[in-house]
Design a protein around this motif. Structure first.
Motif, PDB file in Angstrom:
ATOM      1  N   GLY A   1      68.521 -68.902-115.987  1.00 31.25           N
ATOM      2  CA  GLY A   1      67.512 -68.247-115.237  1.00 31.25           C
ATOM      3  C   GLY A   1      67.334 -66.643-115.732  1.00 31.25           C
ATOM      4  N   VAL A   2      67.995 -66.342-116.593  1.00 34.34           N
ATOM      5  CA  VAL A   2      67.984 -65.125-117.184  1.00 34.34           C
ATOM      6  C   VAL A   2      66.873 -64.803-118.429  1.00 34.34           C
ATOM      7  N   LEU A   3      66.069 -63.929-118.307  1.00 36.88           N
ATOM      8  CA  LEU A   3      65.011 -63.752-119.350  1.00 36.88           C
ATOM      9  C   LEU A   3      65.742 -62.987-120.526  1.00 36.88           C
ATOM     10  N   TYR A   4      65.427 -63.783-121.653  1.00 34.48           N
ATOM     11  CA  TYR A   4      65.983 -63.236-122.727  1.00 34.48           C
ATOM     12  C   TYR A   4      65.131 -62.778-124.010  1.00 34.48           C
TER      13      TYR A   4
ATOM     14  N   GLY B   1      56.126 -51.384-117.168  1.00 33.44           N
ATOM     15  CA  GLY B   1      55.875 -52.310-118.283  1.00 33.44           C
ATOM     16  C   GLY B   1      56.446 -53.553-117.718  1.00 33.44           C
ATOM     17  N   THR B   2      56.505 -54.687-118.538  1.00 34.73           N
ATOM     18  CA  THR B   2      57.037 -55.946-118.209  1.00 34.73           C
ATOM     19  C   THR B   2      58.353 -56.179-117.849  1.00 34.73           C
ATOM     20  N   VAL B   3      58.809 -57.273-117.263  1.00 34.84           N
ATOM     21  CA  VAL B   3      60.021 -57.353-116.819  1.00 34.84           C
ATOM     22  C   VAL B   3      60.777 -57.653-118.274  1.00 34.84           C
ATOM     23  N   GLN B   4      61.963 -56.906-117.971  1.00 35.64           N
ATOM     24  CA  GLN B   4      62.644 -56.453-119.461  1.00 35.64           C
ATOM     25  C   GLN B   4      63.878 -57.840-119.672  1.00 35.64           C
ATOM     26  N   PRO B   5      64.304 -58.187-121.003  1.00 34.17           N
ATOM     27  CA  PRO B   5      65.239 -59.130-121.372  1.00 34.17           C
ATOM     28  C   PRO B   5      66.573 -58.698-120.505  1.00 34.17           C
ATOM     29  N   GLY B   6      67.172 -59.685-119.974  1.00 38.72           N
ATOM     30  CA  GLY B   6      68.498 -59.595-119.274  1.00 38.72           C
ATOM     31  C   GLY B   6      68.169 -59.311-117.781  1.00 38.72           C
ATOM     32  N   ALA B   7      66.989 -59.468-117.430  1.00 41.24           N
ATOM     33  CA  ALA B   7      66.841 -59.598-115.975  1.00 41.24           C
ATOM     34  C   ALA B   7      66.633 -61.305-115.304  1.00 41.24           C
ATOM     35  N   ALA B   8      67.500 -61.274-114.077  1.00 45.39           N
ATOM     36  CA  ALA B   8      67.515 -62.588-113.716  1.00 45.39           C
ATOM     37  C   ALA B   8      66.190 -62.657-113.089  1.00 45.39           C
ATOM     38  N   ILE B   9      65.779 -64.047-113.222  1.00 40.36           N
ATOM     39  CA  ILE B   9      64.209 -64.097-112.830  1.00 40.36           C
ATOM     40  C   ILE B   9      64.201 -64.829-111.506  1.00 40.36           C
ATOM     41  N   PRO B  10      63.708 -64.254-110.284  1.00 43.78           N
ATOM     42  CA  PRO B  10      63.584 -64.657-109.142  1.00 43.78           C
ATOM     43  C   PRO B  10      63.014 -65.747-109.244  1.00 43.78           C
ATOM     44  N   ASP B  11      63.137 -66.949-108.082  1.00 44.12           N
ATOM     45  CA  ASP B  11      62.541 -68.259-108.098  1.00 44.12           C
ATOM     46  C   ASP B  11      61.147 -68.001-107.691  1.00 44.12           C
TER      47      ASP B  11
END
Lengths: 130, 188
Positions: free
Chosen positions: B163-166, B40-50
């Motif tokens: 830079g963290v997905l929330y 599934g999609t990237v989950q909240p809490g993941a640091a998003i790469p540049d």
């Protein structure tokens, strides 16, 4: 146009070639190919444009690079290996496995020198007792 | 007198080991690919790469024709994946633009539109039709959408000042307030 579209897959509808895909996204892609052809772009240039814009996964035939080579190498290797093992197995099944130790006339290839020695001594013993 | 002599010939041990290692390796590879697909999609809490997003002409960010996520450190980023062929995207286009207009003067929130698997003329026509003014660009090579493992469009990703997905929104927003309430979670 369809000849090129047949070689492309839209990522939105993964298993349907572009030439028959009914979605709006694919209709737009077909229109784009038509425009590019009318501008004089070659098939290779058009395919490269699609790879640059949408990634290599749009190609029906993955490019021969990196892990993609597995797609081209694995099937023939597996088929050849399977054929080899089948051939070996058939040959072994059809080989005679039973040897007549008494007469010494028929021996299988598997008979070892120790076995020969044993059979010879056995035959000698039998002759002595007769 | 007859006897059965066992056949000693067979596949050498080293060949068997290689074959088994190959089969196990192949199964592991298939397993990894399948599990990635089902994540599934990237989950909240993941640091998003540049990543780098090229921008459509007329939709640049402060005169720049491409932006990096790292350019917006310290700001909250709203990343919206859309396409001109996507009907549900049309439902939320006006809401996104209204939310952008609300936050634009403050400069704390950045809206970025990513045009997914689209042709540029159709994408531009869509932006014009819905009066979108925030920065927008194509997902070249579908690299960004693959990084976020999007399942379709529209999908919106809220990335905080570090830079963290929330938050991940799958599907269209129903109102401007919905967007504002998600942004408010991370604004002081």
């Amino acid at each position: 146009m369809n000849a090129i579209a047949k070689q492309l897959y839209c990522p939105v509808c993964e298993s349907t070639p572009l030439d028959v895909c009914p979605t709006e996204a694919c209709r737009q892609w077909r229109e784009l190919i038509r425009t590019q052809l009318s501008q004089g772009m070659s098939e290779t240039e058009i395919k490269q444009y699609f790879v640059d814009n949408y990634g290599a996964r749009v190609l029906a035939e993955p490019p021969r690079t990196g892990l993609n080579w597995l797609v081209y190498i694995l099937p023939p290797v597996i088929i050849l290996a399977g054929a080899f093992f089948l051939f070996r197995s058939f040959r072994e099944w059809t080989k005679p496995k039973v040897a007549s130790a008494g007469s010494g006339a028929e021996r299988t290839e598997a008979s070892s020198p120790d076995k020969d020695d044993y059979v010879t001594r056995l035959e000698e013993e039998l002759k002595k007792r007769k | 007198m007859t006897e059965t002599i066992p056949q000693k010939r067979g596949v050498p041990l080293w060949v068997q080991i290689i074959i088994w290692l190959f089969i196990v390796g192949l199964l592991a590879l298939v397993g990894v690919i399948l599990s990635k697909r089902q994540q599934g999609t990237v989950q909240p809490g993941a640091a998003i790469p540049d990543f780098t997003l090229p921008l459509f002409s007329g939709y640049e960010y402060e005169g720049r024709s491409e932006v990096k996520l790292s350019d917006f450190q310290g700001k909250l980023v709203v990343l919206n994946f859309w396409a001109s062929w996507c009907k549900p995207c049309e439902q939320e286009a006006a809401e996104l633009e209204a939310a952008w207009k609300f936050y634009e003067p403050g400069g704390e929130v950045i809206f970025l539109g990513i045009d997914y698997v689209d042709t540029e003329p159709e994408g531009r026509a869509y932006l014009k039709k819905f009066g979108i003014t925030y920065s927008n660009g194509p997902d070249m090579g579908t690299k960004i959408s693959q990084m976020f493992r999007i399942r379709g469009v529209p999908e919106t990703y809220f990335i905080d000042q570090y830079g963290v997905l929330y938050y991940v929104k799958v599907g269209p927003f129903l109102s401007v307030d919905e967007i504002k309430s998600i942004i408010a979670q991370k604004l002081p």
